[in-house]
Scaffold this motif. Sequence first.
Motif, short mmCIF file in Angstrom:
data_model
loop_
_atom_site.label_atom_id
_atom_site.label_comp_id
_atom_site.label_asym_id
_atom_site.label_seq_id
_atom_site.Cartn_x
_atom_site.Cartn_y
_atom_site.Cartn_z
N LYS A 13 0.83 -1.20 0.00
CA LYS A 13 0.00 0.00 0.00
C LYS A 13 0.87 1.26 0.00
O LYS A 13 0.53 2.25 -0.66
N PHE A 16 2.03 1.71 -3.55
CA PHE A 16 0.97 2.27 -4.40
C PHE A 16 0.79 3.77 -4.13
O PHE A 16 0.61 4.56 -5.05
N VAL A 20 1.35 6.77 -7.12
CA VAL A 20 0.01 7.04 -7.63
C VAL A 20 0.00 8.07 -8.76
O VAL A 20 -0.82 7.98 -9.68
N ALA A 44 1.70 -7.01 -9.15
CA ALA A 44 0.81 -6.15 -8.37
C ALA A 44 0.73 -4.75 -8.98
O ALA A 44 -0.35 -4.14 -9.04
N LYS A 48 -2.48 -2.83 -10.58
CA LYS A 48 -2.88 -1.53 -10.03
C LYS A 48 -2.92 -0.46 -11.11
O LYS A 48 -3.82 0.40 -11.11
N TYR A 49 -1.94 -0.49 -12.03
CA TYR A 49 -1.85 0.54 -13.07
C TYR A 49 -1.83 -0.13 -14.46
O TYR A 49 -0.80 -0.12 -15.14
#
Length: 292
Positions: A13, A16, A20, A44, A48-49
């Motif tokens: 986290k 991320f 971001v 991961a 996420k992206y």
Amino acid sequence: MSVAELTYDAQLKLLFRATVNPEEFRFILIQYNHFSLVGKVVQALKAKYPDRPMLRLKIADENYSSLIQKLTTHEGLVMIEDFNRLLDDPDMYVGFNQRRDRISRLPIQLICFLPEGPRYIRDCMEKLRDWWSIRNLVLHLRTEVPSEEKRTLEAPQEVSSLGGYNASEKKEELQRLLNRISELESTGEASELLDNLYSQALQILEDLGLYRQGLELAEKWLSKARQEGKTEVELANIYNWFGTFCQYLGEYQRAREFHQKALEIFEKNFGPDHPDTARSYSNLATVLQALG
């Protein structure tokens, strides 16, 4: 609680959160105890992206020119999977330092993977001082290592070029250093040179996995330094070596004591943002993680 004490999911986290914004440059270091975590983190980030460009690099497959060319022509996520190889190549890390200002103005999120161990963070702070000063995040990821792989992973890895590129060359250089130390100590001169020789010998012992011998040499150095009335900062550098070898030998409580001593001294003398203080924070975090 330090970052190293957080769970994998909690550290992910943080990663991320740090990455971001695709328009912002980020320099992130990730230490791992098993190479499978590299692929896990990459997957991961892809999930996420999904629309962000991603470039995976290996220093083993690059030269300096090709590395810089790829870094300066890409936008988005860039993963260097074997960043420790860059730290072992003077041409690479000197040139990499020189290009820091140019690269750090680009819209890339540079994520560099390193094997677990205090040596690698120390190398980053000493060889990449310019980059270390702009780091955004340092993570320490761990996973359960399959039992059949533990012996291989725990075997000594020759990751430093100091003293040579193979065990034979390193042992030859180690003997030369030890002989020189004995020679200088017999004359009672060249204290500053002796400190440098001790440090080099300990680095080679660490590279060779001769941890008990390294601890014994550190004890000898510390005893001599105390007799000579060395400053507390000079002693703190030796405490870090003590803690490192105790950690390798599984003497985690003792390692914690020495790294804590070093941290307190560096923080008092240099403040929280100095590279030596940061190194001690990292060393202590690694030991605390091992203690559970």
